[in-house]
Design an enzyme around this catalytic site. Structure first.
Site, PDB file in Angstrom:
ATOM      1  N   ASP A 151      43.307  52.493  -2.846  1.00 32.67           N
ATOM      2  CA  ASP A 151      44.394  51.837  -2.090  1.00 32.67           C
ATOM      3  C   ASP A 151      45.674  51.717  -2.917  1.00 32.67           C
ATOM      4  O   ASP A 151      46.314  50.665  -2.948  1.00 32.67           O
ATOM      5  CB  ASP A 151      43.953  50.457  -1.604  1.00 32.67           C
ATOM      6  CG  ASP A 151      42.868  50.523  -0.544  1.00 32.67           C
ATOM      7  OD1 ASP A 151      42.384  51.626  -0.264  1.00 32.67           O
ATOM      8  OD2 ASP A 151      42.513  49.469   0.000  1.00 32.67           O
ATOM      9  N   THR A 210      39.199  35.018  -3.474  1.00 31.48           N
ATOM     10  CA  THR A 210      39.675  36.244  -4.100  1.00 31.48           C
ATOM     11  C   THR A 210      40.992  36.681  -3.452  1.00 31.48           C
ATOM     12  O   THR A 210      41.377  36.180  -2.402  1.00 31.48           O
ATOM     13  CB  THR A 210      38.627  37.353  -3.981  1.00 31.48           C
ATOM     14  OG1 THR A 210      38.324  37.567  -2.596  1.00 31.48           O
ATOM     15  CG2 THR A 210      37.352  36.963  -4.711  1.00 31.48           C
ATOM     16  N   ASP A 244      41.204  56.408  -0.419  1.00 37.36           N
ATOM     17  CA  ASP A 244      42.230  55.973   0.543  1.00 37.36           C
ATOM     18  C   ASP A 244      43.539  55.624  -0.155  1.00 37.36           C
ATOM     19  O   ASP A 244      44.157  54.594   0.139  1.00 37.36           O
ATOM     20  CB  ASP A 244      41.742  54.750   1.332  1.00 37.36           C
ATOM     21  CG  ASP A 244      40.404  54.987   2.016  1.00 37.36           C
ATOM     22  OD1 ASP A 244      40.094  56.140   2.334  1.00 37.36           O
ATOM     23  OD2 ASP A 244      39.667  53.999   2.227  1.00 37.36           O
ATOM     24  N   GLN A 259      39.468  47.473  -4.104  1.00 34.01           N
ATOM     25  CA  GLN A 259      40.810  47.860  -3.697  1.00 34.01           C
ATOM     26  C   GLN A 259      41.828  47.220  -4.648  1.00 34.01           C
ATOM     27  O   GLN A 259      41.734  46.024  -4.944  1.00 34.01           O
ATOM     28  CB  GLN A 259      41.099  47.406  -2.269  1.00 34.01           C
ATOM     29  CG  GLN A 259      40.148  47.964  -1.216  1.00 34.01           C
ATOM     30  CD  GLN A 259      38.899  47.135  -1.020  1.00 34.01           C
ATOM     31  OE1 GLN A 259      38.583  46.248  -1.817  1.00 34.01           O
ATOM     32  NE2 GLN A 259      38.163  47.402   0.046  1.00 34.01           N
TER      33      GLN A 259
END
Length: 365
Positions: free
Chosen positions: A187, A125, A214, A164
């Site tokens: 992210d 990934t 985040d 993310q």
């Protein structure tokens, strides 16, 4: 479930829909590059023009980046949706990108990889860094009026746990962004450096950043002035917290991390469903001491005023990090529990400035 088209339309706002088509159907305007010249009348010999329908030197941003070898190039990017991933090498120092209209909604660079997206070659990934739509490695990079986006959606990929999805990863020193937008979910904006010992200075002025988890994170020395941070609502969670605005990972040896000044934080989520920040101490640097100062900023009701900070790991409690505020306003800045909201003294605030953080570098719009 929302469709991908709806998400792309949402990301782009009202000026330009992020559709699956990379080129609008309308004819090329007489001056697609605005006041920035054209291939026939270049601003400088090192200025290159990008236009999705062939009116420039290149039709993709990456093709222009690849051709712009060496330092000091300027890319003028015409209105359009550029659905591609872009990587600028460290050798391309002092590069400038200009959105041709001056409106960041008109020039959009977007893709939809996530950390858990399988690579086409079967080698695994992408990971968080590999998910970035745009990766900027050189020193001296400047961007004006461009949207950097990642429109990957959790709802479209229920089997992927690595959610993310970075819109922009910037690593170089002296990196500046004026009137840019950074759109995503988890992210979104990775304000980072090239190494633990590299204290990259970055500056964001009049920018818009949105996401949920985040969505501003990394170890750069980054100053955000007059910026808007927008925390999104979530339909996949039934309770708070929905997420965290900032997740700095400042190196312990770096005296300065993120400075947010004269900005605002808003949210479409219910009141108190977002934390202002949590510290990121990555496994690659367990000596990190995340640093965040938020000052003279309006915090909307979406921020949990009673407990604005949380731990990412209980091994590294936020109270042991460098999280502090000064003269913030708004319902999300109420200090009902003062122990949960460390404040700068007036004397300390005198050194929490752009000049102190950026040193001898003076970014110019």
């Amino acid at each position: 479930m929302r469709t991908r088209l709806a998400r792309r339309t949402f990301l782009a706002g009202t000026a330009l829909a992020l559709t699956a088509t990379a080129t609008p159907a309308r004819a090329t305007p007489p001056r697609p590059f605005g006041r920035y010249g054209s291939p026939r009348s270049r601003l400088t010999p090192t200025t290159l023009y990008v236009h999705p329908r062939g009116a420039g030197d290149f039709t993709t941003v990456q093709a222009a980046v690849t051709a712009a070898t060496g330092a000091g190039h300027t890319l003028v990017i015409a209105p359009g949706v550029y659905r591609e991933t872009v990587t600028v090498p460290a050798t391309a120092t002092d590069t400038t990108w200009l959105g041709a209209t001056g409106d960041p909604r008109d020039t959009v660079i977007v893709y939809d990889n996530a950390a858990g997206t399988p690579k086409p070659d079967g080698s695994g990934t992408y990971g968080t860094t590999g998910s970035a739509t745009t990766t900027l490695r050189p020193d001296g990079f400047t961007a004006h009026a461009i949207t950097f986006a990642n429109d990957w959606l959790r709802a479209d990929h229920p089997g992927i746990t690595g959610t993310q999805a970075v819109a922009l990863k910037v690593q170089g020193d002296r990196s500046a962004f004026f009137r840019c937008r950074f759109l995503g979910h988890q992210d979104t904006l990775y304000a980072d450096s090239t190494a633990l010992t590299a204290f990259a200075r970055q500056y964001f002025r009049d920018c818009h950043v949105e996401g949920d988890v985040d969505f501003v994170f990394g170890r750069a020395t980054a100053v955000f002035e007059h910026c808007h941070f927008r925390a999104l609502t979530r339909t996949d969670l039934a309770a708070a917290p929905y997420g965290f605005v900032f997740a700095p990972s400042t190196a312990g040896a770096n005296p300065r991390g993120y400075l947010v000044s004269r900005s605002r934080v808003t949210s479409t989520a219910p009141d108190a469903y977002y934390k202002l920040a949590r510290p990121w101490v990555p496994s690659s640097d367990t000596t990190a001491r995340p640093s965040l100062i938020v000052r003279d900023t309006r915090l909307g009701a979406g921020i949990d005023a009673a407990a604005p900070y949380a731990n990412m790991s209980d091994s590294f409690p936020w109270q042991n990090q460098r999280f502090v505020e000064y003269h913030n306003t708004g319902p999300g800045a109420a200090t009902a529990a003062p122990a949960n909201r460390p404040q700068l003294t007036r004397l300390e605030a005198e050194s929490a400035t752009r000049a102190t953080y950026l040193g001898d570098w003076r970014p110019h719009a």
